[in-house]
Design an enzyme around this catalytic site. Sequence first.
Site, PDB file in Angstrom:
ATOM      1  N   GLU A  61      -8.957  -0.803   0.513  1.00 24.31           N
ATOM      2  CA  GLU A  61      -8.039  -1.189  -0.566  1.00 24.31           C
ATOM      3  C   GLU A  61      -8.843  -1.050  -1.848  1.00 24.31           C
ATOM      4  O   GLU A  61      -9.738  -1.842  -2.125  1.00 24.31           O
ATOM      5  CB  GLU A  61      -7.556  -2.635  -0.383  1.00 24.31           C
ATOM      6  CG  GLU A  61      -6.759  -2.885   0.890  1.00 24.31           C
ATOM      7  CD  GLU A  61      -5.271  -2.560   0.756  1.00 24.31           C
ATOM      8  OE1 GLU A  61      -4.872  -1.901  -0.240  1.00 24.31           O
ATOM      9  OE2 GLU A  61      -4.512  -2.961   1.657  1.00 24.31           O
ATOM     10  N   GLU A 115       1.674   3.377  -5.789  1.00 23.77           N
ATOM     11  CA  GLU A 115       0.489   3.456  -4.942  1.00 23.77           C
ATOM     12  C   GLU A 115       0.335   4.831  -4.302  1.00 23.77           C
ATOM     13  O   GLU A 115      -0.764   5.373  -4.219  1.00 23.77           O
ATOM     14  CB  GLU A 115       0.570   2.377  -3.843  1.00 23.77           C
ATOM     15  CG  GLU A 115      -0.615   2.412  -2.884  1.00 23.77           C
ATOM     16  CD  GLU A 115      -0.503   1.411  -1.736  1.00 23.77           C
ATOM     17  OE1 GLU A 115       0.462   0.625  -1.722  1.00 23.77           O
ATOM     18  OE2 GLU A 115      -1.382   1.448  -0.854  1.00 23.77           O
ATOM     19  N   HIS A 120      -5.865   2.986   0.500  1.00 20.74           N
ATOM     20  CA  HIS A 120      -4.722   2.236  -0.026  1.00 20.74           C
ATOM     21  C   HIS A 120      -5.055   1.553  -1.344  1.00 20.74           C
ATOM     22  O   HIS A 120      -6.224   1.434  -1.719  1.00 20.74           O
ATOM     23  CB  HIS A 120      -4.285   1.156   0.978  1.00 20.74           C
ATOM     24  CG  HIS A 120      -3.496   1.698   2.120  1.00 20.74           C
ATOM     25  ND1 HIS A 120      -2.137   1.558   2.221  1.00 20.74           N
ATOM     26  CD2 HIS A 120      -3.890   2.418   3.214  1.00 20.74           C
ATOM     27  CE1 HIS A 120      -1.718   2.150   3.337  1.00 20.74           C
ATOM     28  NE2 HIS A 120      -2.767   2.681   3.957  1.00 20.74           N
ATOM     29  N   HIS A 165       0.901   5.719   2.499  1.00 20.70           N
ATOM     30  CA  HIS A 165       2.287   5.860   2.025  1.00 20.70           C
ATOM     31  C   HIS A 165       2.637   7.323   1.739  1.00 20.70           C
ATOM     32  O   HIS A 165       1.992   8.206   2.284  1.00 20.70           O
ATOM     33  CB  HIS A 165       2.528   4.960   0.811  1.00 20.70           C
ATOM     34  CG  HIS A 165       2.025   3.553   1.069  1.00 20.70           C
ATOM     35  ND1 HIS A 165       2.753   2.627   1.762  1.00 20.70           N
ATOM     36  CD2 HIS A 165       0.836   2.970   0.767  1.00 20.70           C
ATOM     37  CE1 HIS A 165       2.031   1.495   1.870  1.00 20.70           C
ATOM     38  NE2 HIS A 165       0.859   1.683   1.273  1.00 20.70           N
TER      39      HIS A 165
HETATM   40 ZN   LIG Z   1      -0.806   0.501   0.903  1.00 23.89          ZN
END
Ligand SMILES: [Zn+2]
Length: 619
Positions: free
Chosen positions: A581, A466, A519, A452
Site C-alpha cells: 500500500e 487508485e 495498491h 483494480h
Molecule cells: Zn486497492
Amino acid sequence: MRKYIAIFIMFIFMLLGFTQRALAEGVFKINSANFDTSSAIISLVSSNLDDLPDISDIKVVKLTNPTRVYFDIPNAVLGGQKKDWLFTTAGIKEVKISQFSSTPYTVRVVVNYDDNFDVSDIKFIKLKNGIFIKLKNNIAQNPFMQNTYRDDHSSSNDFYEYMTISSVSNPNETIARIDSAFNTGITPQYSQELRLNTKYYIDKVMAKNGMITLTGLGSVSIEKPMILSNPSRIVFDMPNTMVNKSLRNKDFSLGGTDTARLGQFSVNKARLVITTNNVTKYIPVYARDNQTVIYLNTDNLSNLEIPGKPVAISDFSNRKLDDMTSAMTLNFSNPVIHGFDRTNSDVIVYLYNVNNFDAELFNKTFSKTDFTSAKLEQSSKGLKLTIPIEHDSLVTTFLGMDGKSLKLQIKAPRTVIKDNADPRDSELIKIPVLNKPKGSDGKYRVVIDAGHGGSDVGATRNGVYEKYITLDVAKRVEKMLKAQGYGVLMTRSDDSYVSLQDRVAYSEAYNPDIFVSIHVNSSTSGTPNGIETHYYHPESIPLAQTVHSSLVSTISANDRGTFKSKFYVINHTTSPAILVEMGFLSNTAERGQLVTAERKQATAKAIVEGINNYFKSAQ
Ligand SMILES: [Zn+2]
C-alpha cells in the site's frame, strides 16, 4: 443527550420568550425529534416534563414488503406546526415519525430497514424529559452512550437535529440567533425547519490555577490532543462544537506562565490551546452530565472539587466487537466524574468520585480478554484504571446518558511484525531456496499485479483514482525489472478489469519466484498516511520485510509497518506474495504526492531495489 436536548429546548424557549400554550393536560407534546446516526438513537423530547407517556406497553409490529416495523407512542402529539419527521441513514433506510391519530393522541414511528436489521435490538427508555428509542444495538451493551473522547480525527457528521420555529413575533432575528449558537448554516424561511449541526455550545469559561472549565449546552466530545512546540502547547479539538462569539480568542491565565485560549477553529470545531511547559500534565475531566469539561493540570488535582457522595462500581463487562476491537464497560451506582489521559503506551481513566470496587470481579471479568493487563487501583483521589495499548491503537470513549456507565473501546492496530516477525510464525518460516531461478531461461520471475482496473476503480478521492496510480507504478516497476534481466508478468497492462481469481490464475500459470501486488490505501479518516506492506503466508515475510524497508528508507513517508493480512491475491498465490500500500489517497497531503511522477518513480524504484535485495540475500 437527554440533557442537551432539554437545554436546547429551554434555550430556544428563552430566546423566543413565549410560553407554550397548553394543548391538553397530560399529553406528551413532542417539541423536538433527533436522530443520532452515530448510535442509531431517536430522541423525542418535550418541555412539559410531567407528561411522559407509559412506554412499558409499546409493541413493535413487524411488517413485510417492504420490511419495516412500526410502533405507537400513546398519548403523544407532535408539537407546533410540525407534520412529520423523516430521517434516512445507512442500515436503517428511513425513520418516519408522524401523528397517527388525534383521538386518542397517538404518534407513530415507522422504521424501514435493511435485511441485517435485528428488530429485537429496538429498546425504549424514558428519561426525565423525553423518550429515547435505540434502534440498533451496535454500540454497546448499554445502548445509550455519548462519545466523549476519540483518537480518530475524522470530521464527524454524525450529529444533526431538526427544530421548527413557529409562533414568533420576529422570526428572522430568532433564527439568526439560533444560527449563531448552533451553526445551522442555513437561513430558512419563517416557520421552516432548522437543522442544527453542532451538539455542544460553549457559553461559559472559568479559569483558575491549573484549570480551565468550559460549561455549555449539549454534550462534549474531545479529539486526541496535539502537542506543539515553540512555544510549548497542547491543543484540544472539540468536534461538533460552537463557542459563544464573546468567548473566542481571549487569553485566560491558568496561574504561573500557563495560559489558555479558546477559539472557533472551523465552522464545526472548537479548539482550546493551552500554552504551558507541562503539556503532558493537562487532561480533560468530564462532569457527570458531560456538559461541563475541566482541562486540569493534574498537579493541581487538590483544587478539583468533587460534589456529591462517593460512588461504587456495580458491574464490569467485556465485549469483543470484532477481531481488532474490544470494549470495556464500567457501570456505576451513581453518575461518575472521570478524567481521561491517553499516552503512547496507556489509556488512563481517573474515577474521581469512585471509592469502591470488587477487585476479584474485575480480574475475573478481564482475565483472558484483550484487557488482561488492565489495572484498577486506589489513587490519591478515587480510583485509577490503566489499560496498556499500542501506540497506534484507536481509543474511543463513551459516557452513558445517565452518567452511570463508561465504555472504553480500543481498536488494536493490525499485527505489526517487528524485526523478527511474529514469534508465532517464526517456526514456520521457510525461506524458499532462491539461488535457482524458476525461469527455464535462468531469469527470476516476478508477477507484478497492478491493483483494480476498468470498472473497479479502487479508492477515489477528489477525482483521483487508485487504479491509474497502481498501473502507472506497476509499469515503471516492469520496465526497471526487465532492464535488469528479470522475467516479468503483468496481471494487467492497461485499464481493464481483471478479477482477483484471474490474477491468481495468471500468476500460477507463470510459476513465478515472487508475486507483488501494488495498491493505494484509503481510510474514512483523513489522518492516516504512509506505507504498509502486507503478506499472508509466513514464507512471504522475508520478501515483505525486504521490500518494505527499501520503501520506507527511500521515500519520505510514514512507516506503518508490515502486516499479516488476508488479501485474496496474496492468500491464494503459492509463491511468496506481498501487497504494497503505497500511501493514503484519503490523506490530502499524501494524495498530492502520490499523483506526482516523482513519488511514483521513487516508489517503483524502491520496490525494484527491495526485490533485488531479496534475491541477493538468498544467494
Ligand atoms: Zn486497492
